[in-house]
Every structure is written in C-alpha cells, then in structure tokens.
Design an enzyme around this catalytic site. Structure first.
Site, PDB file in Angstrom:
ATOM      1  N   THR A   1       0.792  -1.208  -0.020  1.00 27.52           N
ATOM      2  CA  THR A   1      -0.061  -0.032  -0.034  1.00 27.52           C
ATOM      3  C   THR A   1       0.919   1.297   0.066  1.00 27.52           C
ATOM      4  O   THR A   1       1.595   1.382   0.979  1.00 27.52           O
ATOM      5  CB  THR A   1      -0.938  -0.110   1.251  1.00 27.52           C
ATOM      6  OG1 THR A   1      -2.063  -1.164   1.149  1.00 27.52           O
ATOM      7  CG2 THR A   1      -1.904   1.143   1.195  1.00 27.52           C
TER       8      THR A   1
ATOM      9  N   GLU B   1      -3.614  -5.053  -2.721  1.00 26.24           N
ATOM     10  CA  GLU B   1      -3.930  -6.423  -2.115  1.00 26.24           C
ATOM     11  C   GLU B   1      -5.138  -6.046  -1.346  1.00 26.24           C
ATOM     12  O   GLU B   1      -5.279  -5.000  -0.512  1.00 26.24           O
ATOM     13  CB  GLU B   1      -2.580  -6.231  -1.045  1.00 26.24           C
ATOM     14  CG  GLU B   1      -2.884  -7.842  -0.452  1.00 26.24           C
ATOM     15  CD  GLU B   1      -3.060  -8.621  -1.395  1.00 26.24           C
ATOM     16  OE1 GLU B   1      -2.054  -9.179  -1.827  1.00 26.24           O
ATOM     17  OE2 GLU B   1      -4.026  -9.437  -1.366  1.00 26.24           O
TER      18      GLU B   1
ATOM     19  N   PHE C   1     -18.966  -5.091   8.263  1.00 29.65           N
ATOM     20  CA  PHE C   1     -18.004  -4.273   8.885  1.00 29.65           C
ATOM     21  C   PHE C   1     -18.875  -3.184   9.666  1.00 29.65           C
ATOM     22  O   PHE C   1     -18.472  -1.994   9.727  1.00 29.65           O
ATOM     23  CB  PHE C   1     -17.166  -3.438   7.703  1.00 29.65           C
ATOM     24  CG  PHE C   1     -15.712  -4.416   7.901  1.00 29.65           C
ATOM     25  CD1 PHE C   1     -15.717  -5.643   7.246  1.00 29.65           C
ATOM     26  CD2 PHE C   1     -14.764  -3.853   8.340  1.00 29.65           C
ATOM     27  CE1 PHE C   1     -14.700  -6.212   7.079  1.00 29.65           C
ATOM     28  CE2 PHE C   1     -13.389  -4.284   8.131  1.00 29.65           C
ATOM     29  CZ  PHE C   1     -13.490  -5.674   7.709  1.00 29.65           C
TER      30      PHE C   1
ATOM     31  N   CYS D   1      -3.056  -2.821   9.145  1.00 25.34           N
ATOM     32  CA  CYS D   1      -3.823  -2.172   8.019  1.00 25.34           C
ATOM     33  C   CYS D   1      -4.697  -0.922   8.336  1.00 25.34           C
ATOM     34  O   CYS D   1      -4.294   0.271   7.913  1.00 25.34           O
ATOM     35  CB  CYS D   1      -4.553  -3.232   6.984  1.00 25.34           C
ATOM     36  SG  CYS D   1      -3.270  -4.405   6.758  1.00 25.34           S
TER      37      CYS D   1
HETATM   38  C1  UGA Z   1      -7.894  -5.149   6.088  1.00 24.02           C
HETATM   39  C2  UGA Z   1      -9.029  -5.021   4.885  1.00 24.02           C
HETATM   40  O1  UGA Z   1     -10.281  -5.627   5.519  1.00 24.02           O
HETATM   41  C3  UGA Z   1      -8.563  -5.908   3.844  1.00 24.02           C
HETATM   42  O2  UGA Z   1      -9.464  -5.807   2.700  1.00 24.02           O
HETATM   43  C4  UGA Z   1      -7.271  -5.179   3.351  1.00 24.02           C
HETATM   44  O3  UGA Z   1      -6.580  -6.071   2.270  1.00 24.02           O
HETATM   45  C5  UGA Z   1      -6.125  -5.395   4.495  1.00 24.02           C
HETATM   46  O4  UGA Z   1      -6.487  -4.967   5.764  1.00 24.02           O
HETATM   47  C6  UGA Z   1      -4.649  -4.882   4.162  1.00 24.02           C
HETATM   48  O5  UGA Z   1      -4.795  -3.711   3.865  1.00 24.02           O
HETATM   49  O6  UGA Z   1      -3.889  -5.473   3.791  1.00 24.02           O
HETATM   50  P1  UGA Z   1      -7.142  -6.696   8.161  1.00 24.02           P
HETATM   51  O7  UGA Z   1      -6.071  -5.764   8.514  1.00 24.02           O
HETATM   52  O8  UGA Z   1      -6.834  -8.490   7.838  1.00 24.02           O
HETATM   53  O9  UGA Z   1      -7.622  -6.535   6.694  1.00 24.02           O
HETATM   54  O10 UGA Z   1      -8.472  -7.168   9.025  1.00 24.02           O
HETATM   55  P2  UGA Z   1     -10.158  -6.754   8.870  1.00 24.02           P
HETATM   56  O11 UGA Z   1     -10.713  -7.734   8.987  1.00 24.02           O
HETATM   57  O12 UGA Z   1     -10.206  -5.606   8.084  1.00 24.02           O
HETATM   58  O13 UGA Z   1     -10.189  -6.422  10.426  1.00 24.02           O
HETATM   59  C7  UGA Z   1      -9.630  -5.116  11.064  1.00 24.02           C
HETATM   60  C8  UGA Z   1      -9.910  -4.695  12.416  1.00 24.02           C
HETATM   61  O14 UGA Z   1     -11.224  -4.403  12.335  1.00 24.02           O
HETATM   62  C9  UGA Z   1      -9.818  -5.979  13.273  1.00 24.02           C
HETATM   63  O15 UGA Z   1      -9.316  -5.452  14.658  1.00 24.02           O
HETATM   64  C10 UGA Z   1     -11.433  -6.287  13.630  1.00 24.02           C
HETATM   65  O16 UGA Z   1     -11.848  -6.712  14.815  1.00 24.02           O
HETATM   66  C11 UGA Z   1     -12.130  -4.971  13.322  1.00 24.02           C
HETATM   67  N1  UGA Z   1     -13.669  -4.862  12.866  1.00 24.02           N
HETATM   68  C12 UGA Z   1     -13.696  -5.682  11.698  1.00 24.02           C
HETATM   69  C13 UGA Z   1     -14.416  -4.647  13.715  1.00 24.02           C
HETATM   70  O17 UGA Z   1     -14.133  -3.871  15.047  1.00 24.02           O
HETATM   71  N2  UGA Z   1     -15.741  -4.504  13.311  1.00 24.02           N
HETATM   72  C14 UGA Z   1     -16.187  -4.771  12.143  1.00 24.02           C
HETATM   73  O18 UGA Z   1     -17.421  -4.981  11.674  1.00 24.02           O
HETATM   74  C15 UGA Z   1     -15.053  -5.727  11.448  1.00 24.02           C
END
Ligand code: UGA
Length: 415
Positions: free
Chosen positions: A108, A136, A234, A245
């Site tokens: 990124t 990504e 989300f 991220c």
């Molecule tokens: C995020 C993006 O979702 C991916 O699409 C992206 O490719 C990635 O970053 C990246 O830039 O490489 P990631 O960091 O693996 O992915 O995790 P997420 O599933 O997005 O979760 C991030 C945080 O948000 C976690 O702490 C999770 O607990 C929190 N979250 C997620 C919430 O608090 N509420 C939600 O409804 C969803």
C-alpha cells in the site's frame, strides 16, 4: 507469502526473495513465521513441487523474472508513511535487471508514487521496466480464501502490454476486473480500507448512543444492513479496529491529505472514535468491578488483533491491558495462537493456555478477541470458578439474556 503460494499453485514458477536471512532459513526448515489458516500446507505443497522457491539473493532471481511483485511493508512512522523498504527493494531490483520486466506493487503506497519510483530506479539501471500497481485486498485470517475469491482484481498501469500480462496472470482468479492508472489503483486501496474503518467507527458511535437510549446495536446495525445500499458487513460494534492495515492506512491518508493542505476531518473523527472505544471498554470494566479494579484479577480472552491470526500489531488487547494495569489490576491473559508474539510486547501479566484455569478466582472476564474457542465456553462451569460473575464483552459475541439468567453481570458494547 500468500501471493507467492497462490501463484505457484496456479503452476507458475515463483521465487520469494527477502533480505531477512533468519526468516528465509526458518521457512526453508518448514516453519512459517506467522499463523495463517491453510498457508503452511499450500507453501509446503508448492515447495515440494519445486515451483515455489525462497532466497535472499536478488542476483539469483531478478534477472530471469517476467513479473516482480513488491510486497514490502509500508508502516507508519511518527504519523508518516515509512517508504524505506519500498525504496530499498526497488533499488535492489533495478540493480539486478537484465531484461525488460514488469514490476507490480502490491504494497500500500501513496497514490502517484510510481513516477518518483521510476526516476529513482533509473538511477540504478539502463534496462527497461514498467511499474504497475496491483493492490492487495486480502484479510488476515482469510488470506487464501480472499486471494482465490476476491470481489475484484484492480490493475493499475499505463502500458497496455503490462496490464494484459497481469490480467493473464490473474486469469484463474474470479472477481470483477478494474483496469486503471496506477495512482487510481493506489487510491482505491486507501479508499477501501479507510471506508471500512469508517463503517466500524460509525457502528461504534451508534453503539454508544444505543447504550444511552436503551437500544440494541446488534439489531440496529442488522436493520441498517438490510438496506443493500448500506450492507451488513463491517458494522460490528465493539472494541474497534486494530491490525497492521486499517489504523495505518487511516493515519496515512490523513497525512497525505495534510500534505496537500486538506483537512481530512471525517477520518480524524474515525480515528478518535476508535481510540475512544478502549476508554469506553475500560470504563465499563471499572463500573462492573464496583468502581475499582485495583488488585483485582481480570482475565483477558483474546490477544491477537482479530481471530485466526497470531498478528499482534496494533491489537486492541495491548491498550486495554495497559490501561487496566495503570489502574492496578492483576491481569491474566489467554489466546489460542498469539501468546508467543504477545510475550514480546506485553509484560506484567500472567499467560494461560486454558481459559478455565485463568478464570479460577477471577473478578471479571473481558472478551477482547472473538476466537471461536471463546464463543462456546461453558458459562455454568465458569460461574462456579469465578470469584464474581462479571463479563464485559468487547465484541458482542455472548447471548446477554442467557448470561444474565445464569446470574452474570453482563455488559457488551451498545446492547
Ligand atoms: C484489512 C482489510 O479488511 C483488507 O481488505 C485489506 O486487504 C487489509 O486490511 C490490508 O490492507 O492488507 P485486516 O487488517 O486483515 O484486513 O483485518 P480486517 O478484517 O479488516 O479487520 C480489521 C480490524 O477491524 C480488526 O481488529 C477487527 O476486529 C475490526 N473489525 C472488523 C471490527 O471492529 N468490526 C467489524 O465489523 C469488522
């Protein structure tokens, strides 16, 4: 690692090059440096087939490659984006180019950086190359599934021959194709992550209001999400977002906007709201512990920034634990896979494998990461083990009615 394993599985010959000798040695001895479901098997399978190889030697791999993916980190350093790994990698690539090559950036990076990088690389090579951007979109914990079944494949490049070749490489992967210039592709990546963070902070703001007006945020976000324009993903309220991220990309976009004298107020609010979730959770904990956590045994379930990963980067558990330690709590922690990582970061707590052992004599259970192991706990047994039956649910995973019926003092976020 995921990109390499998946493309190797599609019968391409893939080399992974990293300048961290220890990391490469570890992989060659069959150990994957982090936990990601399914990745180890995919790597071993393709390593054994001879299609996936690892090295620290750029001279061995760059001259013969057709397409080079740059997957280095672009972390945040004092509010700015640290591009040192990107510059180091592009320099090493340039110094070893021997024939025209496509260089696709997966990291990124700030939109529009390709022109600067091109100038930088030309200092080190006379050979032709074309820089493209293939952002990504995979999530940790679901990395392989997301790579094999993405919603979209975004390819940013200026040369038709390059985009054609990259499209061909992705032919076995489904999902809509979006071909654009590199800056647009890079902006799509920031826009996506920052919008996801915005959705989470919005849900958390609603949760706060739900607590005050006696509504249930779980049903509120469900009701909102039934509108297809909003969507139900989300919008899970709780302790907010962590990881390597979303926090980094929100910060980075605020910073990039600032450089252009634009005050990105919406993302500043998203960030503030996210920080506020820790304080709100800690405040609830103190309240349910009769006004003080001093010398009380609290059990934190879940350390990783989300389930199905060992990644502790910007995990919400770190801040929760630090705040509670400052207030004098005695903390026990559990996580199914992140304990070795957590031990490098968190001090002054007791690590447990078995949540039931950790909960013996405890005054409160604090659910921080919603691992499936912690979703199906035996609360009848837990009630007998704990000194006081208190549950503060930072991810809204438990059935509040059931817990209250069993005699627990329960609070979620916005329920
Ligand atoms: C995020 C993006 O979702 C991916 O699409 C992206 O490719 C990635 O970053 C990246 O830039 O490489 P990631 O960091 O693996 O992915 O995790 P997420 O599933 O997005 O979760 C991030 C945080 O948000 C976690 O702490 C999770 O607990 C929190 N979250 C997620 C919430 O608090 N509420 C939600 O409804 C969803």
């Amino acid at each position: 690692m995921v990109t390499a394993a998946v493309f190797a599985d599609f019968k391409n010959e893939v080399w992974v090059v990293d300048n961290d000798e220890q990391k490469i040695k570890k992989i060659l001895s069959g150990k994957i440096p982090f936990y990601e479901p399914g990745l180890k098997d995919l790597i071993i399978k393709n390593f054994k087939s001879g299609r996936l190889k690892f090295t620290t030697d750029y001279t061995q791999v760059i001259p013969n490659s057709e397409i080079i993916f740059i997957c280095v980190g672009t972390p945040n350093k004092d509010g700015k984006i640290d591009l040192s790994y990107l510059y180091a990698a592009t320099k090493a690539i340039a110094q070893n180019l021997k024939k025209p090559t496509i260089i696709a950036i997966k990291s990124t990076v700030p939109p529009g950086i390709n022109q600067k990088l091109e100038k930088w690389m030309k200092k080190y090579t006379q050979t032709d190359f074309d820089l493209a951007s293939v952002p990504e979109f995979l999530r940790e914990g679901k990395a392989i599934e997301d790579t094999l079944h993405p919603c979209r494949v975004v390819i940013g490049g200026n040369k038709e021959s390059t985009t054609k070749k990259l499209l061909k490489l992705h032919k076995s992967i489904p999902g809509e194709r979006l071909v654009c210039d590199a800056a647009t592709a890079q902006m799509i990546k920031y826009g996506s992550n920052c919008f996801l963070a915005t959705k989470i902070s919005f849900a958390n703001s609603m949760a706060f209001l739900c607590d005050y007006f006696g509504a249930d945020v779980e049903l509120v976000t469900k009701g909102m999400g039934l509108d297809k324009r909003i969507g139900n993903q989300f919008l899970r309220a709780g302790l907010g977002y962590g990881g390597s991220c979303l926090p980094k990309d929100v910060k980075a976009l605020i910073h990039l906007a600032q450089e252009k004298n634009y005050d990105l107020k919406i993302l500043k609010a998203v960030q503030d709201t996210n920080e506020g979730q820790i304080k709100y959770f800690v405040k609830k904990t103190v309240k349910l512990c009769s006004g003080s956590v001093k010398n009380k045994v609290l059990v934190v379930l879940g350390l990783a920034f989300k389930p199905e990963t060992s990644d502790m980067r910007e995990a919400r558990s770190i801040d929760v634990i630090e705040e509670l330690k400052k207030k004098g709590a005695r903390i026990r922690v559990c996580d199914p896979v992140a304990v070795p990582e957590a031990k490098k970061i968190i001090a002054g707590v007791k690590f447990f494998e078995d949540p039931y052992l950790a909960l013996k004599g405890a005054e409160a259970l604090l659910l921080v990461t919603e691992w499936k192991e912690y979703q199906k706990l035996d609360f009848k047994k837990i009630k007998k083990l704990m000194k006081r039956p208190v549950v503060i649910d930072g991810r809204n995973i438990y059935n509040k009615e059931e817990l209250r019926k069993l005699g627990f003092l329960y609070e979620g976020i916005g329920r």
